[in-house]
Design an enzyme around this catalytic site. Sequence first.
Site, PDB file in Angstrom:
ATOM      1  N   CYS A   1       0.835  -1.215   0.000  1.00  0.00           N
ATOM      2  CA  CYS A   1       0.000   0.000   0.000  1.00  0.00           C
ATOM      3  C   CYS A   1       0.864   1.257   0.000  1.00  0.00           C
ATOM      4  O   CYS A   1       0.535   2.245  -0.656  1.00  0.00           O
ATOM      5  CB  CYS A   1      -0.924   0.021   1.216  1.00  0.00           C
ATOM      6  SG  CYS A   1      -2.099  -1.333   1.224  1.00  0.00           S
TER       7      CYS A   1
ATOM      8  N   ARG B   1      -7.982  -4.123  -3.339  1.00  0.00           N
ATOM      9  CA  ARG B   1      -7.442  -2.994  -4.122  1.00  0.00           C
ATOM     10  C   ARG B   1      -8.384  -2.719  -5.290  1.00  0.00           C
ATOM     11  O   ARG B   1      -8.222  -3.260  -6.384  1.00  0.00           O
ATOM     12  CB  ARG B   1      -6.030  -3.313  -4.624  1.00  0.00           C
ATOM     13  CG  ARG B   1      -5.065  -3.583  -3.499  1.00  0.00           C
ATOM     14  CD  ARG B   1      -3.655  -3.846  -3.959  1.00  0.00           C
ATOM     15  NE  ARG B   1      -2.887  -4.462  -2.892  1.00  0.00           N
ATOM     16  CZ  ARG B   1      -2.323  -3.791  -1.886  1.00  0.00           C
ATOM     17  NH1 ARG B   1      -2.431  -2.484  -1.829  1.00  0.00           N
ATOM     18  NH2 ARG B   1      -1.658  -4.428  -0.943  1.00  0.00           N
TER      19      ARG B   1
HETATM   20  C1  BEZ Z   1       0.603  -4.635   1.793  1.00  0.00           C
HETATM   21  O1  BEZ Z   1       1.796  -4.837   1.881  1.00  0.00           O
HETATM   22  O2  BEZ Z   1       0.141  -3.530   1.481  1.00  0.00           O
HETATM   23  C2  BEZ Z   1      -0.354  -5.762   2.001  1.00  0.00           C
HETATM   24  C3  BEZ Z   1       0.020  -7.031   1.608  1.00  0.00           C
HETATM   25  C4  BEZ Z   1      -0.847  -8.091   1.805  1.00  0.00           C
HETATM   26  C5  BEZ Z   1      -2.089  -7.867   2.391  1.00  0.00           C
HETATM   27  C6  BEZ Z   1      -2.477  -6.587   2.747  1.00  0.00           C
HETATM   28  C7  BEZ Z   1      -1.604  -5.526   2.553  1.00  0.00           C
END
Ligand code: BEZ
Length: 206
Positions: A43, A120
């Site tokens: 993110c 997302r």
């Molecule tokens: C992240 O790194 O943004 C992320 C990765 C897996 C699940 C949720 C967030």
Amino acid sequence: MPRLGSPAPSFEAVTTFGKIRLEDFRGGWLVLFSHPADFTPVCTTEFLAFAAIAPELRKRNVELLGLSIDSPTSHIAWVRNIKDKFGIDIPFPIIADSNKEVAMLYGMLMPGESKTETSRCVFVIDPAGIIRAMIYYPLTTGRNTDEIIRVIDALQTTDKYGVATPANWKLGDKVIVPPPSTVEEAEARMKAGFECADWYFCKKTV
Ligand code: BEZ
């Protein structure tokens, strides 16, 4: 549930820039996007990427609006952390959808992926408030912001010229002339100076 070609569900939400209503964006384009959670690495890379394309989007009359179900305090702390660690200001508001109201309206929660984090999702909403594109990515895949610009360029080109755009089209490439609906139109188009492989497959430069 959001549908392509239908009005985007209306909302009023608490954001890092204060209270915002969907209707505040009427007259311009909006990219509403959700992320799973603040202070997570994928993110964070996405927020850096969205911040980087914000000037390109502004040139196209497009605003960005992020969302997760984190609290306003979390959003503020994360945005400050991004500035501190990466030197980048986040130039768009982020909805703190703590009660999941907007997430539910837009179907951003995908229980098969996570019951507590929004996936997302990307919604492209046009100046009349109509949903024109929806793109969904899984939790583990960071988005491609070039593709988001490409989709907006394609939609704006379609609206301006009444054309469609082919696979992997980019701004400046030839566009697709909509298929004819009568035999007469099909005949006429072969003589219209388009680049035609056949009567149903014609391209032109706009
Ligand atoms: C992240 O790194 O943004 C992320 C990765 C897996 C699940 C949720 C967030």
